[in-house]
Design an enzyme around this catalytic site. Structure first.
Site, short mmCIF file in Angstrom:
data_model
loop_
_atom_site.label_atom_id
_atom_site.label_comp_id
_atom_site.label_asym_id
_atom_site.label_seq_id
_atom_site.Cartn_x
_atom_site.Cartn_y
_atom_site.Cartn_z
N LEU A 191 0.66 -1.06 -0.10
CA LEU A 191 0.06 -0.03 -0.01
C LEU A 191 0.80 1.41 -0.15
O LEU A 191 0.25 2.23 -0.42
CB LEU A 191 -0.95 -0.02 1.29
CG LEU A 191 -1.89 -0.89 1.26
CD1 LEU A 191 -2.78 -1.10 2.71
CD2 LEU A 191 -2.78 -1.04 0.16
N GLY A 192 2.07 1.12 0.49
CA GLY A 192 2.93 2.26 0.61
C GLY A 192 4.23 2.06 1.22
O GLY A 192 4.57 0.92 1.80
N ASP A 193 5.08 3.12 1.04
CA ASP A 193 6.41 2.79 1.62
C ASP A 193 6.99 4.25 2.08
O ASP A 193 6.79 5.43 1.63
CB ASP A 193 7.35 2.48 0.54
CG ASP A 193 8.79 1.95 0.84
OD1 ASP A 193 8.80 1.19 1.97
OD2 ASP A 193 9.84 2.41 0.18
N GLY A 194 7.72 4.01 3.35
CA GLY A 194 8.34 5.25 4.07
C GLY A 194 9.76 5.03 4.52
O GLY A 194 10.38 4.07 4.43
N THR A 195 10.08 6.12 5.29
CA THR A 195 11.40 5.92 5.76
C THR A 195 11.66 4.92 6.72
O THR A 195 12.76 4.09 6.74
CB THR A 195 11.76 7.27 6.46
OG1 THR A 195 11.45 8.36 5.68
CG2 THR A 195 13.15 7.18 7.01
N ASP A 206 1.41 14.12 15.36
CA ASP A 206 1.38 14.07 13.94
C ASP A 206 -0.03 13.79 13.25
O ASP A 206 -0.25 13.40 12.46
CB ASP A 206 2.07 12.86 13.58
CG ASP A 206 2.51 13.24 11.89
OD1 ASP A 206 2.48 14.17 11.23
OD2 ASP A 206 3.11 12.05 11.24
N SER A 256 7.48 -0.29 5.49
CA SER A 256 6.25 -0.17 4.51
C SER A 256 4.83 -0.94 4.85
O SER A 256 4.79 -1.62 5.97
CB SER A 256 6.97 -1.14 3.12
OG SER A 256 7.15 -2.52 3.96
N LYS A 283 2.18 -3.50 9.05
CA LYS A 283 3.35 -2.39 8.76
C LYS A 283 4.63 -3.35 9.11
O LYS A 283 4.57 -3.97 9.93
CB LYS A 283 3.11 -1.34 9.94
CG LYS A 283 4.40 -0.28 9.64
CD LYS A 283 4.24 0.68 10.65
CE LYS A 283 3.41 1.86 10.37
NZ LYS A 283 3.19 2.99 11.33
#
Length: 423
Positions: free
Chosen positions: A10-14, A125, A17, A33
């Site tokens: 679904l997504g990728d971050g620092t 956040d 994922s 996650k």
């Protein structure tokens, strides 16, 4: 024995994922996650901010963490699956939300936030991407990677939150902020729900302060002396601006909505209402049923802490059962930003069955570690020799090897790192 099958990324971050998965047992969709760094102990895992906060937060408007899994030194969080986030919901709209819909969404956001603050955390956040939803009917607060405990001691980092939702005290590098920064973000989000456009779309930190001044006007020194002190410390001078009425910018909002937004968007954090106080505003005192629809309400269950059972080699019989690792965790701020990818990944996660981290709980039969088979009986005359040389048993030599080493007279020097279980 695969408990989850990964359907797509679904997504990728620092820091990690996000994968969409399915439970092979129930067919339920989940969001997984996968943290990018490795975790070598449970102390590290269970001390993560995200785990520490979500372990304590069971609420209809807070994302539900189902399991924490550590496998091959990789850490996985298994969350309930939510179809989209508030940013996507707004982006896909071709007409404005009715106020009754916005009121219900705001009620759920503030209910979740009041619960978080009551239990000693603030989010740090809050933004539309971190508010997961199923249409406008159900909204849940997610991504606690930057959450802090209210009782934790400053100074805090100044770089938190996405810039457009960042409170002025954080923009001015305060290190002693607290839960009012979440209320500022909620005020900004509420305005965006009415207009489908961000209220303060700054291109930098300085530009962000300018954008706030252009809407709210220059703060008076008497209203916020701490702000002027912060600005002076970083050689910043507030631009001289005349405030614009929020009613002018958000004409489709009722007077009650404008009052709530204005109070949450106060320059002075001490003058902003708490989440609990905001819920008592006239804006919510209407003859409208507020909160998630009944079909979305379910009993919250405790989080499972699932630890891998390492595969054991098949050995001759021995009296030892290896001890499981102690449970524990680190303090890492995780900010995974989902970005849809076109590639679909079909890979199963390994099944992991471990007991919940709950005191006095019966371990299910299938989760109990299997006892190791025994080595052939060692005659009693060998034991004094083993004791003499302080042997322990991480490796299991044959009886013939032990006897041969005895004859060679160097048992102590070569095998001193093996066998407490044989003594």
């Amino acid at each position: 024995m695969n408990r989850y099958t990964v359907m797509k990324q679904l997504g990728d971050g620092t820091y990690g994922s996000v994968l969409m998965g399915k439970s092979n047992e129930s067919g339920e969709l989940v969001a997984i996650k996968r943290m990018k760094r490795k975790f070598y102990s449970w102390d590290e895992c269970m001390n993560l901010r995200e785990v520490k906060s979500l372990k304590k937060l069971n609420h209809a408007n807070v994302i539900k963490l189902k399991e924490v899994i550590r496998e091959n030194d990789h850490l996985y969080f298994v969350f309930e699956y939510m179809k989209e986030n508030l940013y996507q919901l707004m982006k896909d709209r071709n007409k404005l939300f009715p106020e009754s819909v916005i009121r219900n969404m705001m009620y759920q956001i503030l209910q979740g936030l009041a619960f978080i603050h009551k239990h000693g955390f603030f989010h740090r956040d809050m933004k539309p991407e971190n508010l997961l939803c199923i249409g406008p009917e159900l909204v849940k607060i997610a991504d606690f990677g930057l959450a802090r405990e209210l009782r934790s001691q400053p100074p805090y980092t100044d770089y938190v939150s996405t810039r457009w939702y960042r409170a002025p005290e954080v923009l001015l590098r305060s290190s002693i902020y607290s839960s009012p920064i979440d209320m500022w973000a909620v005020g900004s989000i509420m305005a965006e729900l009415y207009t489908l456009r961000p209220l303060f779309p700054g291109t930098s930190e300085v530009d962000e302060i300018f954008k706030i001044c252009q809407v709210l006007g220059t703060p008076k020194k008497s209203d916020w002396p701490e702000g002027y002190h912060l600005a002076s410390a970083m050689n910043f001078r507030f631009p001289q601006c005349v405030p614009i009425s929020l009613k002018t910018l958000i004409p489709n909002a009722s007077n009650e909505a404008i009052q709530l937004m204005s109070d949450m968007l106060n320059w002075n954090p001490k003058k902003r209402p708490t989440a609990s106080q905001a819920l008592k505003y006239p804006y919510f005192q209407v003859g409208q049923v507020l909160g998630p629809p009944p079909q979305y309400l379910e009993k919250q269950t405790p989080i499972k802490a699932v630890q891998p059972t390492e595969p054991k080699p098949i050995l001759p019989k021995l009296e030892a059962i290896s001890k499981p690792e102690p449970l524990s965790s680190p303090d890492v701020a995780d900010k995974t930003q989902p970005q849809p990818l076109s590639k679909v990944n079909h890979q199963p996660l390994q099944q992991i069955q471990l007991p919940q981290n709950t005191a006095n709980q019966q371990v299910p039969k299938q989760q109990q570690p299997q006892a190791q088979p025994f080595l052939p009986t060692i005659n009693k005359t060998s034991l004094p020799v083993l004791k003499k040389f302080g042997m322990s048993c991480s490796k299991k030599p044959s009886i013939a090897t032990i006897k041969r080493k005895e004859k060679q007279g160097n048992v102590g020097s070569q095998l001193s790192h093996s066998y407490p279980h044989l003594l």
